[in-house]
Design an enzyme around this catalytic site. Structure first.
Site, PDB file in Angstrom:
ATOM      1  CG  HIS A 116      15.258 -17.741 -48.404  1.00 39.90           C
ATOM      2  ND1 HIS A 116      14.551 -18.384 -47.443  1.00 39.90           N
ATOM      3  CD2 HIS A 116      16.467 -18.370 -48.049  1.00 39.90           C
ATOM      4  CE1 HIS A 116      15.038 -19.136 -46.623  1.00 39.90           C
ATOM      5  NE2 HIS A 116      16.342 -19.003 -46.844  1.00 39.90           N
ATOM      6  CD  GLU A 156       4.398 -13.491 -51.612  1.00 38.80           C
ATOM      7  OE1 GLU A 156       5.234 -14.479 -51.681  1.00 38.80           O
ATOM      8  OE2 GLU A 156       3.772 -13.264 -50.758  1.00 38.80           O
TER       9      GLU A 156
HETATM   10 ZN   LIG Z   1       5.621 -14.911 -47.113  1.00 39.50          ZN
END
Ligand SMILES: [Zn+2]
Length: 737
Positions: free
Chosen positions: A532, A526
């Site tokens: 990201h 996660e």
């Molecule tokens: Zn994921």
């Protein structure tokens, strides 16, 4: 003039008289009613008045941007009742903004059309982002009912934008004139992406075809809802009921108690009820020692939705597949998959088939070897039968215990939740990308277990906020996920506010939270999505951060899982919570070895489900489909995935992902992104592993890029070649390293 005034006065007096009369009649009626009815009427009147009062005003916390740092949501001020008026106003304002863009008399330009669209809908976004946080992680009946109410309205709102002909004409004009935008690659990508999204939604169709598409969409939506309901009922009715506790030998007391309780709830006294899980394999199959009962349960699972009753889904899915094929044809594509893969990394069904072809032989070979191991064990125990799917997990569990036994109680003391977070997850990010973290106690949270960290870049400049909410709660959805409370965009000047939600068991008051290695992996996963989002560096919100294709979005998250076992990271966080001793090598070896256990079965069952998804969605509308079971058998045979001991993870008749949950022609994405992350990690292995320089390169070329570069090119630029399947085969243990 005077006459008019007189008329108004008379009118006013008349109205007063009438009102007086109404009130008297109402009083007489009320007196004649029962007390309960009077109460009910008063309640209705109060509710109606209350509703009319809930208009949108400056006192609503969504009215303007949050004044908190990073525009973080003011959870201490937001009330449930604030959402509805904010949604209503948000949609109204957004639509007005869109209409203004569409009706602009000036010729369409990138600025007055695309940029204006990117700037629109802020209120709706603010509201929606926070609403999603709460409905996912901290919901209540009021929010749930509002969620049901708003979902179709939000869908209709989207349609109103995507099928706005005047708006599309302007986008098309900007698209046709896009080449001068070339120096600004992100702007050019935005035009191409938005244009594609409109086209894929049907913007180029004739009016007659648009009407037909809408009709097919409605039919599909209602069939999809029908499938979901049928499946829910079928699974409920398919639960296994057992008369004799002896048949349930092998189950733990906890599972037995739950089975007795579930039976009692259905007024089945002195019986036990084993409910069906979504997947083909059922968790209790690894413990049930009675072979006949295992077979019964497996058969209940496989045939749950094929009983020729009202819960039989075969007819429903055949209709959905046909409608999807027809929609694709209307859009000018050979199949639904060809249509839906246009904006994905894979791009074509052929690319997905090619990917399967590279994986299937190795996966099935490993599954066959595992089957031989299990058969040997059955024979050693003088079982006297041939391995069947209902035996697999029972014997695999024995093999696992013997060869790779991972005792959670031995491992957990080395994984204290916040030590894993700060000395593991954050540490890896610091070593790779140079970022640092500082907990903040001054920002409001929606629940007391939520922690907030501020994230700083290598030069100490600020990057964003990271919220984490790790403990299971009754009012939280299952699983784990990441999302944005505030999206990153240079155009609007916002920085990322990211959150991670998980479902770990909360320790008793004053006790440390000790988690399993699988939980540790989930945290790294996660947080990979989180990075990201945090490293996003886009001008336009549409292309920012994790707003990427489904067969790309799990790449950064799965990639980040690799660092959990990197020695430099592992020994920094895996320390005994009491003694401070680092985790012993024997335990580490066991964790690593267990990672490849039973992977032939796991991958083969997943690939079989993916293959079914692809076969269903590459049908043409003229393909005749008489028999769903026959189609399924033929599809598995054709793709080399018809192993008798390994049924698909989901059979067609209970494949909720593809018929009910929006994963149609997309289930392959799970395995596809695994190929990407393993291949990217192998680049690190070839270049010295965990170093700042390597991390920076990955950040610059992948994590900070959002959807600004074509996915295939982005990967190639980083890796030096197209995705290679070998590293995935190695990490799954299908081939030797
Ligand atoms: Zn994921």
């Amino acid at each position: 003039m005077a006459q008019e005034e007189l008329f108004l006065t008379c009118f006013f007096v008349l109205q007063l008289l009438l009102l007086h009369l109404y009130l008297r009649i109402l009083k007489i009626i009320l007196m004649k009613l029962s007390l309960r009815l009077r109460f009910l009427i008063i309640l209705i009147v109060l509710t109606v008045c209350g509703k009319s009062q809930s208009t949108f005003s400056a006192s609503n916390p969504f009215y303007s941007q949050s004044k908190l740092p990073y525009e973080a949501p003011a959870f201490d001020k937001i009330k449930d009742a604030d959402f509805k008026p904010a949604f209503e106003e948000g949609m109204k304002v957004h639509l007005a903004e869109i209409e203004k863009i569409a009706d602009n008399p000036a010729p369409a330009t990138f600025e007055n059309t695309l940029v204006a669209m990117e700037k629109s809908g802020r209120l709706l976004d603010r509201t929606n982002n926070v609403f999603n946080v709460l409905t996912g992680a901290n919901t209540n009946p009021a929010l749930q009912s509002l969620q049901e109410e708003e979902a179709p309205r939000l869908a209709a709102h989207q349609d109103a934008i995507y099928l706005n002909t005047k708006l599309f004409k302007r986008i098309e004009k900007v698209y046709n004139d896009r080449n001068p935008l070339k120096p600004d690659a992100e702007a050019k990508r935005l035009v191409e992406y938005i244009y594609q999204q409109f086209v894929l939604a049907g913007a180029k169709l004739t009016d007659a075809s648009k009407t037909r598409l809408k009709k097919l969409n409605e039919q599909e939506a209602s069939l999809s809802a029908k499938f979901t309901n049928q499946l829910l009922a079928a699974a409920k009715a398919g639960a296994l009921i057992v008369d004799n506790t002896g048949e349930l030998a092998g189950l733990s007391q906890g599972v037995l108690d739950a089975a007795a309780r579930d039976a009692k709830a259905k007024k089945l006294d002195n019986k036990w009820l084993i409910p069906l899980q979504n997947t083909t394999q059922q968790p209790v199959l690894q413990s049930l020692s009675d072979r006949a009962i295992r077979q019964k349960l497996m058969s209940a699972s496989l045939n749950r939705a094929e009983k020729s009753d009202s819960n039989d889904t075969r007819n429903t899915i055949a209709q959905i597949a046909k409608i999807r094929a027809e929609k694709a044809k209307l859009m000018g594509f050979a199949s639904f998959a060809e249509w839906k893969l246009q904006d994905q990394m894979a791009k074509t069904p052929e690319a997905v088939q090619k990917f399967f072809a590279q994986l299937v032989p190795a996966a099935t070979a490993k599954a066959k070897a595992e089957a031989a191991d299990i058969q040997a064990l059955i024979d050693k125990q003088n079982g006297g039968f041939k391995l069947q799917p209902w035996d697999w997990d029972y014997y695999a569990e024995q093999v696992r215990k013997e060869k790779y036994d991972l005792d959670d109680s031995q491992i957990k003391p080395y994984f204290e939740l916040y030590r894993v977070l700060e000395d593991g997850v954050f540490y890896a990010a610091n070593q790779l990308y140079g970022v640092t973290f500082k907990q903040r106690h001054d920002l409001p949270v929606y629940q007391n277990d939520v922690r907030v960290y501020e994230v700083f870049d290598k030069d100490n400049s600020t990057l964003g906020l990271f919220y984490c909410d790790y403990f299971k709660r009754d009012n939280k959805s299952g699983g784990a996920w990441m999302s944005n409370m505030v999206g990153q965009t240079k155009l609007l000047g916002t920085m990322p506010v990211i959150y991670n939600v998980c479902n770990f068991t909360k320790p008793a008051e004053g006790q440390p939270a000790l988690i399993s290695f699988s939980d540790v992996t989930t945290m790294f996963h996660e947080f990979g999505h989180g990075l990201h989002g945090l490293f996003a560096s886009q001008k336009y919100p549409t292309l920012s951060g994790t707003s990427v294709a489904r067969d790309f979005v799990e790449f950064p998250s799965q990639f980040n899982e690799h660092w959990a076992l990197d020695p430099k990271v592992l020994y920094h966080y895996a320390v005994h919570y009491k003694t401070g001793e680092p985790i012993p090598q024997t335990l580490v070896d066991k964790i690593k070895k267990a990672g490849t256990f039973n992977q032939g079965y796991r991958l083969t069952e997943a690939l079989a489900a993916s293959a079914l998804d692809m076969q269903w969605h590459t049908l043409s509308p003229t393909d005749s489909l008489k028999n769903v079971d026959e189609f399924e058998r033929a599809s598995l045979k054709k793709t080399g995935l018809d192993l008798p001991e390994v049924p698909p993870r989901y059979r067609s008749t209970y494949f909720l992902h593809i018929w009910g949950n929006g994963y149609a022609a997309g289930y392959y994405a799970y395995q596809w992104t695994e190929m990407l992350d393993d291949d990217a990690y192998s680049w690190f292995e070839e270049h010295g592993g965990l170093t700042r320089a390597n991390g920076q390169r990955f950040r610059d070329m992948i994590l900070s890029r959002g959807n600004t570069i074509e996915y295939g090119k982005m990967f190639r630029d980083f890796r030096g070649h197209d995705p290679n399947i070998i590293p995935m085969q190695q990490s799954r243990g299908l081939i030797a390293r």
